[in-house]
Write a protein that holds these residues in place. Structure first.
Motif, short mmCIF file in Angstrom:
data_model
loop_
_atom_site.label_atom_id
_atom_site.label_comp_id
_atom_site.label_asym_id
_atom_site.label_seq_id
_atom_site.Cartn_x
_atom_site.Cartn_y
_atom_site.Cartn_z
N SER A 1 7.79 6.00 -1.58
CA SER A 1 6.34 6.19 -1.62
C SER A 1 5.68 5.50 -0.43
CB SER A 1 5.78 5.63 -2.93
OG SER A 1 4.36 5.64 -2.92
N GLN B 1 12.05 4.81 -5.58
CA GLN B 1 10.86 5.66 -5.50
C GLN B 1 9.68 4.90 -4.91
OE1 GLN B 1 10.73 8.95 -5.97
NE2 GLN B 1 12.94 8.77 -6.29
N ASP B 2 9.58 3.60 -5.21
CA ASP B 2 8.51 2.78 -4.62
C ASP B 2 8.65 2.72 -3.11
OD1 ASP B 2 7.29 2.20 -7.04
OD2 ASP B 2 8.38 0.32 -7.33
N SER C 1 0.15 4.48 -1.28
CA SER C 1 1.51 4.04 -1.59
C SER C 1 1.60 3.45 -2.98
CB SER C 1 1.97 2.99 -0.57
OG SER C 1 3.17 2.37 -0.98
N SER C 2 2.80 3.44 -3.52
CA SER C 2 3.07 2.67 -4.72
C SER C 2 2.87 1.19 -4.40
CB SER C 2 4.51 2.91 -5.17
OG SER C 2 4.93 1.88 -6.05
N GLY C 3 2.50 0.43 -5.40
CA GLY C 3 2.35 -1.02 -5.22
C GLY C 3 3.56 -1.78 -5.70
N GLY C 4 4.67 -1.08 -5.94
CA GLY C 4 5.87 -1.74 -6.44
C GLY C 4 6.48 -2.72 -5.46
N ALA D 1 8.25 -1.35 -2.32
CA ALA D 1 7.33 -0.78 -1.35
C ALA D 1 6.88 -1.85 -0.37
CB ALA D 1 6.12 -0.16 -2.06
N VAL E 1 -1.86 0.58 -0.65
CA VAL E 1 -2.04 1.25 -1.94
C VAL E 1 -3.37 1.98 -2.00
CG1 VAL E 1 -2.26 0.92 -4.43
CG2 VAL E 1 -0.55 -0.39 -3.14
N SER F 1 3.75 7.34 2.64
CA SER F 1 2.31 7.09 2.82
C SER F 1 1.94 6.77 4.25
CB SER F 1 1.87 5.95 1.89
OG SER F 1 2.35 4.70 2.34
N LYS G 1 13.40 3.37 -9.95
CA LYS G 1 11.96 3.13 -9.74
C LYS G 1 11.75 2.37 -8.44
CE LYS G 1 7.53 2.64 -10.82
NZ LYS G 1 7.08 1.62 -9.87
N ASP G 2 12.60 1.41 -8.14
CA ASP G 2 12.50 0.68 -6.88
C ASP G 2 12.62 1.63 -5.69
OD1 ASP G 2 12.25 -1.89 -8.04
OD2 ASP G 2 14.43 -2.09 -8.21
#
Length: 305
Positions: free
Chosen positions: A251, A247-248, A167-170, A173, A162, A255, A244-245
């Motif tokens: 991401s 997209q994480d 990167s996203s921290g989801g 990810a 991150v 990255s 959203k998952d």
């Protein structure tokens, strides 16, 4: 993807070495993550001052065992990871839960392909550990070692993913990283992992093809993850995946693309030194696995990738 609170985790599938080490050996690290080792390779190939490596990875000169970052649950160890609620709250428990889910997915899937799946060892460490492929540090990033059929994870890397790689921290990810390394174990079982040694550098190299296939396998797991059941309860480990998952995960894949890391490290992009694939390639192959859920759609070893 969030875990269902009532899912029962099996911490015996993960060895927690934080505070301890293992025997030295030799071999070839595969994956090197989705980050750290790739950066080491890139800097080495481009002749960058090694001092930059410390700045970019935070590795410094200390190669001893380090304390895990706050919030990873290192003081309790992964042995205290018992439920899906733990996996949703603690990063080290999320690694345990993802390992459980990935193993539970691949065993029956490969059985239908006539291949027996054996669980690899998953090792959680902090700072430095020893492997059959040589010593590893947080700077190396997560990787799979075929010499001891083990996947290695330092929870501190996920902070790097991150803070340094953007990167996203989801949750997905992070889960994508685990599933990617387990994709290398699947390749090991299928006999395709050695393809990484064929033309090991360049945008169409064997190394890139093997890494992109592992991304595709990670996408396959994500496709099925919300239907993979915990054997103890007969209910899914994970909740339904959301946009959203996805997209994480994308991401994280973006990255750690070779082009993005090279640009960040040196200000320029050199495709001939790629070993993992571009950000776009990594996203494309993750999505191919996610959308199809079909291992036959993950053939990166022929054609153009």
């Amino acid at each position: 993807m969030s875990f269902n609170d009532g899912a029962q985790l099996d911490p015996s599938q993960v060895e927690d070495r934080r505070g301890g080490g293992g025997g030295l050996g030799r071999g070839t690290m595969i994956g090197g993550g989705v980050g750290g080792a790739l950066l080491v390779i890139v800097l080495s190939l481009l002749g960058v001052n090694p001092g930059i490596l410390s700045d970019l990875t935070g590795s410094g000169q200390d190669t001893g065992q380090q304390q895990a970052p706050a919030g990873t649950g290192a003081s309790n160890g992964t042995g205290t990871c018992k439920t899906g609620a733990d996996a949703s709250q603690r990063l080290d428990c999320r690694i345990v839960g993802t390992v459980n889910s990935v193993n539970a997915f691949w065993a029956p899937y490969l059985s239908k392909q006539g291949v027996k799946y054996t669980n690899p060892k998953a090792v959680v460490f902090s700072g430095q550990t020893s492997t059959a492929c040589g010593p590893a540090t947080t700077a190396v990033g997560p990787f799979y070692c075929p010499g001891d059929k083990s996947a290695y994870f330092d929870p501190g890397f996920f902070d790097e993913l991150v803070s340094r790689f953007g990167s996203s921290g989801g949750p997905l990810a992070q889960e994508y990283v685990v599933a990617h390394e387990y994709g290398h174990h699947v390749q090991d079982l299928l006999g395709t992992l050695g393809y990484a040694q064929k033309d090991p550098q360049g945008p169409q190299s064997g190394s890139v093809r093997v890494e992109l296939q592992a991304d595709c396998y990670a996408g396959m797991w994500a496709h099925y993850a919300s239907t993979v059941n915990d054997p103890a309860t007969g209910k899914p480990y994970l909740q339904q995946i959301t946009q959203k998952d996805v997209q994480d995960a994308l991401s994280a894949a973006s990255s750690v693309g070779d082009d993005r890391i090279q640009k960040s490290a040196t200000g320029r992009v050199n495709p001939e030194s790629w070993t993992h694939g571009s950000s776009q390639q990594r996203q494309t192959w993750f999505m191919r696995g996610f959308q199809s859920g079909d291992i036959n759609q993950c053939n990166t070893l022929t054609g153009t990738v």
